[in-house]
Design a protein around this motif. Structure first.
Motif, PDB file in Angstrom:
ATOM      1  N   TYR A  87       0.798  -0.955   0.140  1.00  0.00           N
ATOM      2  CA  TYR A  87      -0.080   0.000   0.087  1.00  0.00           C
ATOM      3  C   TYR A  87       0.898   1.270  -0.046  1.00  0.00           C
ATOM      4  CZ  TYR A  87      -3.805  -3.341   0.952  1.00  0.00           C
ATOM      5  OH  TYR A  87      -4.634  -4.281   0.812  1.00  0.00           O
ATOM      6  N   GLY A  88       1.943   1.054  -0.823  1.00  0.00           N
ATOM      7  CA  GLY A  88       2.699   2.252  -1.167  1.00  0.00           C
ATOM      8  C   GLY A  88       2.261   3.265  -1.968  1.00  0.00           C
ATOM      9  N   ARG A  89       3.049   3.976  -2.722  1.00  0.00           N
ATOM     10  CA  ARG A  89       2.705   4.981  -3.853  1.00  0.00           C
ATOM     11  C   ARG A  89       2.062   4.225  -5.001  1.00  0.00           C
ATOM     12  NH1 ARG A  89       8.660   7.883  -3.561  1.00  0.00           N
ATOM     13  NH2 ARG A  89       9.117   5.674  -2.993  1.00  0.00           N
ATOM     14  N   GLY A  90       2.515   2.970  -5.486  1.00  0.00           N
ATOM     15  CA  GLY A  90       1.911   2.437  -6.765  1.00  0.00           C
ATOM     16  C   GLY A  90       3.050   2.805  -7.783  1.00  0.00           C
ATOM     17  N   ILE A  91       3.292   2.076  -8.819  1.00  0.00           N
ATOM     18  CA  ILE A  91       4.280   2.287  -9.837  1.00  0.00           C
ATOM     19  C   ILE A  91       3.562   3.392 -10.744  1.00  0.00           C
ATOM     20  CG2 ILE A  91       5.379   1.444 -11.882  1.00  0.00           C
ATOM     21  CD1 ILE A  91       4.976  -1.422 -10.582  1.00  0.00           C
ATOM     22  N   PRO A  92       4.135   4.347 -10.930  1.00  0.00           N
ATOM     23  CA  PRO A  92       3.500   5.480 -12.311  1.00  0.00           C
ATOM     24  C   PRO A  92       3.055   4.565 -13.119  1.00  0.00           C
ATOM     25  CG  PRO A  92       5.884   6.408 -11.164  1.00  0.00           C
ATOM     26  CD  PRO A  92       5.793   4.609 -10.911  1.00  0.00           C
ATOM     27  N   LEU A  93       1.902   4.988 -13.490  1.00  0.00           N
ATOM     28  CA  LEU A  93       1.007   4.305 -14.428  1.00  0.00           C
ATOM     29  C   LEU A  93       1.680   4.331 -15.710  1.00  0.00           C
ATOM     30  CD1 LEU A  93      -2.886   5.248 -13.219  1.00  0.00           C
ATOM     31  CD2 LEU A  93      -1.156   3.660 -12.334  1.00  0.00           C
ATOM     32  N   GLY A  94       2.118   5.255 -16.249  1.00  0.00           N
ATOM     33  CA  GLY A  94       2.733   5.080 -17.507  1.00  0.00           C
ATOM     34  C   GLY A  94       3.977   4.395 -17.709  1.00  0.00           C
ATOM     35  N   HIS A 134       3.154 -17.427 -15.609  1.00  0.00           N
ATOM     36  CA  HIS A 134       2.073 -16.165 -15.679  1.00  0.00           C
ATOM     37  C   HIS A 134       2.707 -15.042 -14.776  1.00  0.00           C
ATOM     38  CE1 HIS A 134      -1.620 -14.093 -14.192  1.00  0.00           C
ATOM     39  NE2 HIS A 134      -1.751 -14.219 -15.415  1.00  0.00           N
ATOM     40  N   PHE A 135       2.319 -14.023 -15.107  1.00  0.00           N
ATOM     41  CA  PHE A 135       3.073 -12.791 -14.218  1.00  0.00           C
ATOM     42  C   PHE A 135       2.178 -11.586 -14.405  1.00  0.00           C
ATOM     43  CE2 PHE A 135       5.272  -8.652 -13.557  1.00  0.00           C
ATOM     44  CZ  PHE A 135       5.956  -9.116 -12.440  1.00  0.00           C
ATOM     45  N   LEU A 136       1.430 -11.039 -13.355  1.00  0.00           N
ATOM     46  CA  LEU A 136       0.497  -9.838 -13.331  1.00  0.00           C
ATOM     47  C   LEU A 136       0.887  -8.821 -12.583  1.00  0.00           C
ATOM     48  CD1 LEU A 136      -2.254  -8.489 -13.711  1.00  0.00           C
ATOM     49  CD2 LEU A 136      -3.089  -9.704 -11.918  1.00  0.00           C
ATOM     50  N   VAL A 137       1.187  -7.612 -13.138  1.00  0.00           N
ATOM     51  CA  VAL A 137       1.503  -6.564 -12.200  1.00  0.00           C
ATOM     52  C   VAL A 137       0.133  -5.336 -12.274  1.00  0.00           C
ATOM     53  CG1 VAL A 137       2.625  -5.464 -14.425  1.00  0.00           C
ATOM     54  CG2 VAL A 137       3.175  -4.632 -11.993  1.00  0.00           C
ATOM     55  N   GLN A 138      -0.200  -4.744 -11.265  1.00  0.00           N
ATOM     56  CA  GLN A 138      -1.279  -4.176 -10.958  1.00  0.00           C
ATOM     57  C   GLN A 138      -0.825  -2.823 -10.150  1.00  0.00           C
ATOM     58  OE1 GLN A 138      -5.399  -5.806 -10.581  1.00  0.00           O
ATOM     59  NE2 GLN A 138      -5.056  -4.613  -8.420  1.00  0.00           N
ATOM     60  N   SER A 139      -1.180  -1.429 -10.621  1.00  0.00           N
ATOM     61  CA  SER A 139      -0.568  -0.371  -9.861  1.00  0.00           C
ATOM     62  C   SER A 139      -1.927   0.347  -9.711  1.00  0.00           C
ATOM     63  CB  SER A 139       0.442   0.559 -10.733  1.00  0.00           C
ATOM     64  OG  SER A 139       0.912   1.357  -9.766  1.00  0.00           O
ATOM     65  N   VAL A 140      -2.070   1.013  -8.371  1.00  0.00           N
ATOM     66  CA  VAL A 140      -3.155   1.782  -8.095  1.00  0.00           C
ATOM     67  C   VAL A 140      -2.469   3.296  -7.636  1.00  0.00           C
ATOM     68  CG1 VAL A 140      -5.184   2.331  -6.885  1.00  0.00           C
ATOM     69  CG2 VAL A 140      -4.663   0.079  -7.624  1.00  0.00           C
ATOM     70  N   LYS A 146      -3.807   0.481 -13.317  1.00  0.00           N
ATOM     71  CA  LYS A 146      -3.252  -0.009 -14.498  1.00  0.00           C
ATOM     72  C   LYS A 146      -2.604  -1.436 -14.223  1.00  0.00           C
ATOM     73  CE  LYS A 146      -0.963  -0.051 -18.574  1.00  0.00           C
ATOM     74  NZ  LYS A 146      -1.469  -0.295 -19.612  1.00  0.00           N
ATOM     75  N   ALA A 147      -3.031  -2.492 -15.405  1.00  0.00           N
ATOM     76  CA  ALA A 147      -2.396  -3.802 -14.914  1.00  0.00           C
ATOM     77  C   ALA A 147      -1.988  -4.057 -16.516  1.00  0.00           C
ATOM     78  CB  ALA A 147      -3.592  -4.664 -14.594  1.00  0.00           C
ATOM     79  N   ASP A 158      -2.459  -5.722 -22.061  1.00  0.00           N
ATOM     80  CA  ASP A 158      -1.973  -4.586 -21.764  1.00  0.00           C
ATOM     81  C   ASP A 158      -3.204  -3.503 -21.816  1.00  0.00           C
ATOM     82  OD1 ASP A 158      -0.411  -2.095 -21.068  1.00  0.00           O
ATOM     83  OD2 ASP A 158       0.384  -1.887 -22.846  1.00  0.00           O
ATOM     84  N   PRO A 159      -4.056  -3.753 -21.064  1.00  0.00           N
ATOM     85  CA  PRO A 159      -5.474  -2.960 -21.006  1.00  0.00           C
ATOM     86  C   PRO A 159      -5.152  -1.417 -20.563  1.00  0.00           C
ATOM     87  CG  PRO A 159      -5.525  -4.312 -19.007  1.00  0.00           C
ATOM     88  CD  PRO A 159      -4.456  -4.801 -20.103  1.00  0.00           C
ATOM     89  N   ARG A 160      -6.045  -0.473 -20.991  1.00  0.00           N
ATOM     90  CA  ARG A 160      -5.911   0.801 -20.576  1.00  0.00           C
ATOM     91  C   ARG A 160      -6.271   1.015 -19.136  1.00  0.00           C
ATOM     92  NH1 ARG A 160      -8.352   4.363 -25.317  1.00  0.00           N
ATOM     93  NH2 ARG A 160      -7.206   6.152 -23.970  1.00  0.00           N
ATOM     94  N   PRO A 161      -5.681   2.206 -18.498  1.00  0.00           N
ATOM     95  CA  PRO A 161      -6.128   2.365 -17.186  1.00  0.00           C
ATOM     96  C   PRO A 161      -7.703   2.485 -17.051  1.00  0.00           C
ATOM     97  CG  PRO A 161      -4.204   3.653 -17.807  1.00  0.00           C
ATOM     98  CD  PRO A 161      -4.710   3.022 -18.934  1.00  0.00           C
ATOM     99  N   GLN A 162      -7.965   2.210 -15.751  1.00  0.00           N
ATOM    100  CA  GLN A 162      -9.491   2.416 -15.409  1.00  0.00           C
ATOM    101  C   GLN A 162      -9.843   3.036 -14.123  1.00  0.00           C
ATOM    102  OE1 GLN A 162     -10.563  -1.663 -16.028  1.00  0.00           O
ATOM    103  NE2 GLN A 162     -10.023  -2.213 -13.695  1.00  0.00           N
TER     104      GLN A 162
END
Length: 642
Positions: A87-94, A134-140, A146-147, A158-162
């Motif tokens: 529950y840190g800052r999250g990876i910059p979405l871009g 299988h590897f999933l990364v998800q940032s909020v 963004k996942a 590589d779906p778009r942010p939601q």
């Protein structure tokens, strides 16, 4: 003549421009995984690659916490899948895709963002990605999610942010690739130990592992309290803290030295410059204190005997000796800082001296423990000298040991992968040792043959090791007389029959190691060899079975009237068959020392005199053979065969 010259000329190998290949990051990691995560393994050793994958992901969460973002981490591990959420800052979405799939991409190159981080080379999560099926990364971040999904390092989705209502932070989920980690399994005790260490090093951080909460308020003092039995300590734990350094130490009654060392939150299992400085600093501080008090100079070995210590330092831009970060190589605390050795020695000499000066009862208890070690060392000197002379003569024609060509720490060709496979099989009797000797890998596997049952060492002094020829020869074969730093084999495998006598010999050997060389078990070097109990075959197929349920399944698979053989002892398995069980498909169960009780409490229960507690347990758990279930007959073990 010309024909002869042509015959002698070396063959052409077609070394042309087409021979030169450029691998992308994913191909290189998958081709040479050992460069990134050390040895692969199947999860039976605490430093196997699957645990390094988990560590690389959690390390990023810890770095966020250290920088002041996030006080909770959630870790979920099933048989094959790992999920980590911070529950840190999250990876910059871009940059979500780049951070986990582009080498030399990450936030830790900016020293203002991550000043004292564990990982600084931008490789960790990329290695996890490349080595996962299988590897999933998800940032909020700020209401946006963004996942991205990958398969063996290749981008799959590589779906778009939601929009989302979730809290800021990062989630990573992965499944290690079975084509690389064959027949792997996660052992919960190894993961629990890893997570506890993270909490000890980050007081106030809460980690939930499969729903169980782990948290520490007193740092390294909590670590030593968990690892020791308060009744066995000679004086209360000394806990000292300063800027970029924390340490805890005490003395117990077990043989050897026990240390836990950390750098920037990373457990450095192989120590390094900081641990060497800590050991030196304690000797200097204690020796100088008692020189002033008693005008007596104690020997360094007596000061360190039975010591239990932990040290944690934070270093700017640490240099480790491998990607797995198990040994610190840094000389300085930072680019413009003092040396690691000087910094630690100055801190320990000042703070420990002040502590002992103020706490006279602790100082007195420490002095008595050192003097006891001094008496034991002198008492053993004569016996030790004679025993070593006998051992040297025996080594020239030691029929008990069939040695191998390469040993641990000898820079074996192909490095860590081969050294990790150096093995000593300890067998009972000539028949079992003969089968293993004929089928072993002579380069990496040695065999030590016991004659009958070894001595029960519980409650005995180390002097007995030198007086008992067999135990002394085993000690010399392993080269652990002065500690496990000189250990000649990475794996010490107890290979006994699966009967009552075999189990008894197994316990007697474990007692020997735990009584006199506990570090051998603590550091994950001792294993039990699993060999098949049954062979089920017909004219077309042979199946080896390790349990009654496997035998029943094999009989059903092979159909009508298969031939079933019960192996009563290792000597009954032919060398040709044995080669299948000690090669690539070897099944080893690690001996894991759980820390709920001290070693002496464990040994007293299992190997001491018939205590009322053990008698009651045996009576309460008597069963008819047809009703026997392993889960019903064993107590919750302090020594666990995972």
């Amino acid at each position: 003549m010309n024909d002869e010259l042509q015959t002698l000329a070396p063959p052409a190998h077609g070394y042309t421009e087409d021979s030169i290949r450029s691998l992308d990051w994913r191909e290189h990691i998958r081709l040479r995984p050992g460069m990134y995560i050390g040895k692969l393994g199947d999860g039976s050793a605490y430093d196997d690659g699957i645990y390094v994958l988990v560590k690389e992901v959690i390390d990023n969460c810890i770095d966020e916490h250290v920088m002041g973002y996030g006080r909770t981490i959630e870790v979920k591990v099933s048989e094959s899948k790992v999920q980590v959420r911070d529950y840190g800052r999250g990876i910059p979405l871009g940059k979500v895709v780049d951070v986990v799939s582009k080498i030399n991409t990450g936030g830790k190159y900016d020293s203002k963002v991550f000043q004292k981080s564990v990982g600084l080379n931008g490789v960790g999560t990329k290695a996890v990605n490349a080595l996962s099926s299988h590897f999933l990364v998800q940032s909020v971040r700020d209401g946006q999610l963004k996942a991205a999904e990958f398969s063996q390092g290749q981008l799959a989705a590589d779906p778009r942010p939601q929009k989302t209502s979730q809290r800021n932070g990062t989630l990573i989920s992965f499944t290690p690739d079975e084509s690389i980690f064959r027949s792997y399994r996660f052992i919960p005790e190894f993961l629990e130990s890893q997570i506890r260490n993270y909490c000890y090093l980050n007081a106030g951080l809460a980690i939930y592992f499969n729903g169980q909460k782990y948290v520490s308020e007193n740092g390294l003092r909590d670590l030593l309290e968990h690892k020791t039995d308060a009744d066995a300590l000679r004086y209360p734990i000394i806990h000292l803290k300063g800027e970029d350094i924390e340490l805890a130490l005490t003395h117990g009654n077990d043989y050897g030295e026990e240390y836990y060392s950390f750098v920037n939150g990373q457990y450095t299992t192989q120590g390094g410059t900081h641990l060497a400085a800590f050991r030196e600093a304690v000797v200097k501080a204690v020796r100088e204190f008692f020189q002033r008090q008693n005008k007596k100079e104690f020997d360094a070995a007596d000061i360190r005997a039975s010591i239990i210590g932990a040290i944690s330092v934070r270093v700017q831009e640490p240099v480790f000796e491998s990607q797995t970060k198990t040994k610190l190589g840094s000389i300085n605390m930072g680019p413009d800082g003092p040396t690691v050795r000087g910094f630690i020695i100055d801190f320990v000499k000042e703070k420990l001296d002040n502590f002992l000066s103020v706490n006279a009862t602790v100082a007195e208890a420490l002095r008595k423990r050192i003097e006891q070690s001094e008496r034991e060392r002198k008492d053993m000197a004569g016996v030790k000298k004679l025993a070593n002379q006998r051992a040297k003569k025996a080594n020239l024609h030691n029929r008990k040991l069939r040695d191998c060509r390469f040993h641990l720490g000898e820079n074996v060709k192909d490095g860590a992968e081969k050294e990790a496979l150096t093995t000593l099989f300890i067998t009972e009797g000539d028949s079992a040792s003969g089968s293993i000797t004929k089928s072993r890998n002579v380069e990496l596997e040695a065999v030590f043959s016991l004659r009958g049952k070894p001595l029960n060492c519980f409650g005995l002094k180390k002097k007995i090791v030198y007086e008992n020829e067999e135990l002394n020869l085993l000690q010399h074969a392993l080269n652990i007389e002065e500690g496990i730093e000189g250990l000649r084999y990475n794996r010490v495998v107890i290979a006994t029959d699966a009967d009552v006598d075999g189990m008894h010999i197994r316990l007697l050997l474990l007692t020997f190691f735990l009584q006199f060389f506990p570090d051998l078990v603590r550091n994950g070097h001792v294993y039990i060899l699993e060999t098949p109990l049954f062979r089920v075959r017909n004219k077309k197929e042979t199946i080896y079975c390790y349990s009654e349920s496997e035998k029943q399944a094999a009989m059903f698979k092979l159909g009508r009237n298969p031939e079933v053989t019960r192996f009563k002892g290792l000597g009954e398995i032919s060398p040709d068959e044995f080669g299948r069980f000690i090669g690539e498909n070897i099944k080893l169960e690690p001996v894991i020392l759980q820390s709920d009780r001290s070693i002496q409490q464990v040994l007293a229960y299992y190997m001491g005199k018939n205590t009322p507690a053990r008698q009651e347990f045996i009576i309460d758990n008597l069963r008819l053979e047809k009703d026997l279930l392993i889960s019903d007959t064993l107590p919750e073990p302090e020594i666990a065969l995972a």
